[in-house]
Design a protein around this motif. Structure first.
Motif, mmCIF file in Angstrom:
data_model
loop_
_atom_site.group_PDB
_atom_site.id
_atom_site.type_symbol
_atom_site.label_atom_id
_atom_site.label_comp_id
_atom_site.label_asym_id
_atom_site.label_seq_id
_atom_site.Cartn_x
_atom_site.Cartn_y
_atom_site.Cartn_z
ATOM 1 N N GLY A 96 0.913 -1.176 0.108
ATOM 2 C CA GLY A 96 -0.110 0.002 0.238
ATOM 3 C C GLY A 96 0.879 1.141 0.251
ATOM 4 O O GLY A 96 1.712 1.436 0.797
ATOM 5 N N VAL A 97 0.681 2.140 -1.116
ATOM 6 C CA VAL A 97 1.570 3.307 -1.192
ATOM 7 C C VAL A 97 1.183 4.594 -0.462
ATOM 8 O O VAL A 97 1.381 5.646 -0.869
ATOM 9 N N GLY A 98 0.061 4.508 0.423
ATOM 10 C CA GLY A 98 -0.717 5.557 1.051
ATOM 11 C C GLY A 98 -1.682 5.983 0.147
ATOM 12 O O GLY A 98 -2.415 5.220 -1.054
ATOM 13 N N PRO A 117 9.432 -8.244 -8.554
ATOM 14 C CA PRO A 117 8.583 -6.970 -8.637
ATOM 15 C C PRO A 117 7.946 -6.393 -7.491
ATOM 16 O O PRO A 117 7.530 -7.475 -6.828
ATOM 17 N N VAL A 118 7.737 -5.335 -7.320
ATOM 18 C CA VAL A 118 7.157 -4.561 -6.230
ATOM 19 C C VAL A 118 5.952 -3.937 -6.969
ATOM 20 O O VAL A 118 6.034 -2.909 -7.654
ATOM 21 N N HIS A 119 4.632 -4.370 -6.408
ATOM 22 C CA HIS A 119 3.337 -3.578 -7.045
ATOM 23 C C HIS A 119 2.933 -2.928 -6.174
ATOM 24 O O HIS A 119 2.459 -3.162 -4.971
ATOM 25 N N GLY A 120 2.734 -1.351 -6.372
ATOM 26 C CA GLY A 120 2.175 -0.384 -5.413
ATOM 27 C C GLY A 120 0.764 -0.200 -5.738
ATOM 28 O O GLY A 120 0.431 -0.116 -6.719
ATOM 29 N N ILE A 121 -0.013 -0.153 -4.854
ATOM 30 C CA ILE A 121 -1.233 0.004 -4.850
ATOM 31 C C ILE A 121 -1.900 1.274 -3.724
ATOM 32 O O ILE A 121 -1.345 0.887 -2.495
ATOM 33 N N CYS A 122 -2.661 1.924 -4.257
ATOM 34 C CA CYS A 122 -3.148 3.080 -3.326
ATOM 35 C C CYS A 122 -3.951 2.646 -2.264
ATOM 36 O O CYS A 122 -4.666 1.348 -2.452
ATOM 37 N N THR A 123 -3.770 2.781 -1.100
ATOM 38 C CA THR A 123 -4.320 2.332 -0.049
ATOM 39 C C THR A 123 -5.715 2.319 0.269
ATOM 40 O O THR A 123 -6.583 1.408 0.657
ATOM 41 N N LEU A 124 -6.320 3.438 -0.443
ATOM 42 C CA LEU A 124 -7.676 3.554 -0.287
ATOM 43 C C LEU A 124 -8.383 2.524 -1.232
ATOM 44 O O LEU A 124 -9.438 2.165 -1.070
#
Ligand SMILES: [Zn+2]
Lengths: 222, 353
Positions: free
Chosen positions: A63-65, A89-96
């Protein structure tokens, strides 16, 4: 597919292992002040519980915030280090987005988390996987008309019942839901917050508080 | 492995993202990414700016250090990290990264003390530390006289500053003189052009009844400010070089005098000087003269190893591996106010492996 997911952008320190179909293990504890201490033991715990070897993990989901920065960075730097050390790989997802996905609400709603200083991080959603506004940070009173009457998800919404009048579950982030969303995105070839192999960057939304020291103070009496 | 452990050290206690790699007492890599330029306009380190920069620099700096050392991450015998003291948010970035690398690589983790690291780094320059080691530790956050019978487990405070740290005094005087931030290097440069005997600034806590090993720098700071303001008020040009040289002389005089006294009183035959202020050229030359006169062996690392860096953390970590110190657990906290007397931070005990 074997995903290791975690999120430290809210008071929830949450970690999960997901095999692309289902959550194999999940651990969530709520403690706004000890993200740094709690995250790695939680990661260790879910990997053991899932019976997963670390070198079988195919991707990190984080979660990227947006979220309070000190805690947020714990998850992001951990993800970056795992990605580098394991060569995955690192997958970033919006925390919301994780909270929205977990809610499963079909139709317009909002997600709001606590931004402290009497503000919330929030966004509009048209469905569980469809964010319809950019994440923002605002005083609840200032967005009252924009969220009026809409179902609201997240512990930030529950703090301001006079603004968010239709509170729905869940209140807290779940790494299991975040991982499930990532698995769905991966299966459908949907992009993540960090496209093209870029590092997952935090959604800070606010500029750093940079207190410029007061002008030089004279020691001689005026 | 036990004799010459290969250890990677991570340092993020302030505004430098440092990653060092050592093999025993041999320095293999010393990679630093600094956010100092981003802080200069604020006249001091802004914690949130530093923390953001650490997050961005962490993985690239680790990769750079491994490349520089020509070693593979899998060959490491341990990962060491500054657990404190320092800026809480900044420390947390390094501690979190160290845990993830240690866990992912299956290596033991060592949470170490930043201040003890400033001392242990001298093993990379001058070989094994004597036991006990007498150290004068001078930096932006600390000024202490320390006696360390064992740098991995037993560090004792003989004295410390009762007000400002030595490095803080340099920053304040630089601000008074309008020379910008950080103050240490710029005062050092100006002082080279000035007369150290031009003005006799006060030497704090050097009276016969004052504590022998404690320091105070607020008096000299106030005296400098007063001097400069008087000149400005009279419309007279401030002799910046002379003020800088005389101020620097006063500070280094007190530091070296007290350190040498501590060596004599404790029957120690050497003096180690560490920390960012140990990069100051006048402190180094004065310590050299006075130690020679007193028959003491002086140990000061090269300037780049005196300022904050990852190599010093790796050096202390390597010493811990060599001495079979129990690794830290995965719940290792970052401790902003970790006392100098705790060189190793074990964590609470939720271990792994
Ligand atoms: Zn330091």
């Amino acid at each position: 597919m074997l995903l290791l997911a975690f999120d430290t952008a809210t008071p929830a320190v949450t970690a999960a292992v997901h095999d692309g179909t289902t959550v194999l293990a999940e651990s969530t504890s709520i403690d706004a002040r000890r993200h740094g201490e709690l995250l790695m033991p939680a990661v260790d715990c879910v990997l053991r519980e899932a019976g997963a070897e670390l070198d079988a993990v195919t991707g990190i989901v984080v979660g990227v915030g947006p979220g309070p920065y000190t805690g947020l960075r714990v998850g992001l730097v951990t993800a970056a280090a795992f990605g580098d050390a394991l060569g995955i790989p690192v997958h970033g997802i919006c925390t919301l987005d994780g909270l929205a996905y977990a809610s499963g609400i079909d139709g317009p709603f909002v997600v709001a988390t606590d931004a402290r200083r009497k503000e919330v991080y929030w966004a509009h959603y048209a469905g569980p996987r469809t964010r319809s506004s950019d994440p923002a940070v605002d005083r609840p009173g200032d967005i009252a008309t924009q969220v009026a009457g809409l179902p609201a998800v997240g512990a930030g919404a529950a703090l301001y019942p006079e603004v968010f009048t239709d509170i729905r579950a869940p209140a807290d982030q779940s790494a299991g839901a975040l991982a499930a969303l990532a698995a769905a995105k991966l299966a459908e070839g949907e992009p993540f917050e960090n496209e093209g192999g870029l590092p997952a960057l935090p959604l800070y939304l606010r500029r750093p508080d940079a207190q410029v020291p007061a002008a030089y103070k004279a020691v001689l009496p005026k | 492995m036990a004799d010459e452990p290969l250890v990677l050290g991570i340092e993020t206690s302030c505004d430098e993202t440092g990653v060092g790699i050592v093999r025993g007492h041999t320095l293999l890599a010393d990679a630093v990414a600094s956010s100092v330029d981003e802080h200069a306009r604020f006249g001091g380190v802004v914690p949130e700016v530093a923390s953001r920069a650490h997050l961005e620099a962490m993985v690239p700096t680790i990769q750079r250090a491994l490349k520089e050392a020509g070693v593979a991450a899998g060959d490491l015998d341990g990962i060491a990290v500054t657990a404190g003291p320092g800026l809480a948010g900044a420390l947390l970035v390094g501690v979190s990264a160290a845990k993830a690398y240690a866990y992912a690589l299956g290596k033991p983790l060592y949470g170490v003390n930043h201040l003890a690291s400033h001392i242990c780094v001298d093993q990379l320059e001058h070989g094994a530390l004597p036991e006990p080691t007498m150290a004068l530790l001078v930096s932006g956050g600390h000024s202490s006289l320390l006696l360390a019978p064992d740098i991995t487990s037993d560090v004792r405070t003989l004295g410390s500053t009762i007000d400002d740290a030595a490095g803080e005094a340099f920053d304040k005087v630089a601000r008074v003189l309008g020379l910008g931030f950080p103050g240490g290097p710029v005062i050092d440069r100006w002082a080279k052009e000035g007369d150290p005997d031009a003005i006799r600034f006060p030497r704090g806590l050097t009276g016969s009844r004052d504590p022998h090993y404690d320091f105070s720098f607020s008096g000299v700071n106030t005296a400098v400010a007063r001097r400069v303001e008087e000149r400005r008020r009279e419309g007279v040009e401030v002799p910046i070089a002379d003020v800088a040289a005389s101020f620097q002389e006063a500070v280094t005089d007190v530091l070296t005098r007290k350190a040498i006294r501590a060596c004599r009183d404790n029957g120690v035959d050497h003096l180690m000087i560490g920390g960012g202020v140990a990069a100051n050229s006048r402190l180094r030359s004065m310590a050299e003269e006075r130690c020679a006169d007193a028959g003491l062996k002086l140990r000061v690392p090269r300037p780049k190893l005196c300022t904050d860096n990852g190599a010093m953390v790796a050096a202390l970590g390597a010493e811990m591996v060599a001495r079979n110190v129990t690794p830290s657990s995965l719940d290792l906290p970052a401790d902003a106010s970790l006392p100098v007397t705790e060189p190793h931070v074990p964590g609470h005990g939720h271990g792994h492996g």
